[in-house]
Design an enzyme around this catalytic site. Structure first.
Site, PDB file in Angstrom:
ATOM      1  N   GLN A  88      14.427  21.600  11.487  1.00 53.41           N
ATOM      2  CA  GLN A  88      14.928  22.971  11.362  1.00 53.41           C
ATOM      3  C   GLN A  88      16.268  22.968  10.630  1.00 53.41           C
ATOM      4  O   GLN A  88      16.837  24.022  10.378  1.00 53.41           O
ATOM      5  CB  GLN A  88      15.117  23.579  12.758  1.00 53.41           C
ATOM      6  N   HIS A 108      13.150  25.504   7.789  1.00 50.80           N
ATOM      7  CA  HIS A 108      14.080  26.627   7.621  1.00 50.80           C
ATOM      8  C   HIS A 108      14.775  26.604   6.256  1.00 50.80           C
ATOM      9  O   HIS A 108      15.800  27.251   6.068  1.00 50.80           O
ATOM     10  CB  HIS A 108      15.130  26.643   8.747  1.00 50.80           C
TER      11      HIS A 108
END
Ligand SMILES: [Zn+2]
Length: 243
Positions: A88, A108
């Protein structure tokens, strides 16, 4: 090492390299809450301010170094027969520690990518950042450019999502390691549980309890930089001796 492995990492892994997480006082910037800055609304309202924040973050990341957690994961990538890292984190510390791009998904986005907020133009701004320009404009369509990250309330990138799905569909994992993430996002929990299927091992490395803890077969309440080198070494040695 005869094993199929999935590793999921979050901000806790990079925190130990001095990259502040969005949670807690460290994450605040000029008394502004990052959870409110990392949004399409904040960018629409004041793109210059959002860019200023991202430039500071980019600079901080350039100055940071990968820690033993990043290095242990790169080692595991090298030894496991099948491997995927889903992070992430938008920084490049996994890559700089040696994790190959082909075995890594930045779900992300990548903070060093600058992309158009209208068309599909994008570029990698690691070295040549135009620090003098407040808000860069797209050379193709003149629209404002934005950082290539996923903001709160936005969809995950299709191509990256597809790569995670493909890995999960290819078969169950022997080991899933979830490190440095409070597993707040439902998809992180979902991927971890789907990956272990019925008999895979789920190792959670996080100083605190998370929603995933009850499903973990092993819970390590230590910072990732401390625990991961040990866990990876044990895994590589024990799995290799079974061959
Ligand atoms: Zn454009």
């Amino acid at each position: 090492m005869n094993a199929r492995v999935l590793v999921l990492t979050g901000a806790g892994v990079s925190a130990e390299s001095g990259i502040p997480t969005f949670r807690g006082e460290d994450g605040y910037w000029r008394n502004l809450d990052p959870a409110k800055l990392a949004t399409p609304e904040a960018f629409a309202k004041d793109p210059g301010l959002v860019w200023e924040w991202y430039r500071e973050r980019r600079q901080r990341i350039r100055n940071a170094q990968p820690n033993p957690a990043h290095k242990a994961i790169a080692k595991l990538a090298q030894h496991a027969q099948e491997f995927l890292l889903v992070t992430q984190n938008v920084d490049d510390l996994h890559a700089r520690a040696g994790s190959p791009k082909g075995k890594m998904v930045q779900i992300h986005g990548d903070i060093f990518v600058t992309r158009c907020s209208r068309c599909d133009f994008s570029r990698h701004d690691y070295q040549h950042e135009s620090e003098d320009i407040d808000v860069p404009r797209c050379p193709r369509c003149e629209e404002l450019m934005r950082p290539g990250v996923v903001w709160f309330g936005e969809q995950l990138p299709c191509e990256e999502l597809r790569r995670v799905e493909n890995y999960l569909e290819d078969g169950p994992c022997d080991f899933v390691i979830v490190a440095g993430t409070t597993a707040t996002f439902g998809y992180i929990i979902d991927w971890a549980l789907r990956a272990i299927a019925s008999d895979g091992e789920l190792v959670e490395v996080n100083p605190e309890e998370t929603p995933l803890s009850q499903s973990a077969t092993q819970r390590v309440r230590e910072p990732a930089a401390l625990a991961l080198p040990r866990i990876v070494d044990e895994l590589v040695i024990s799995r290799s001796s079974k061959l």
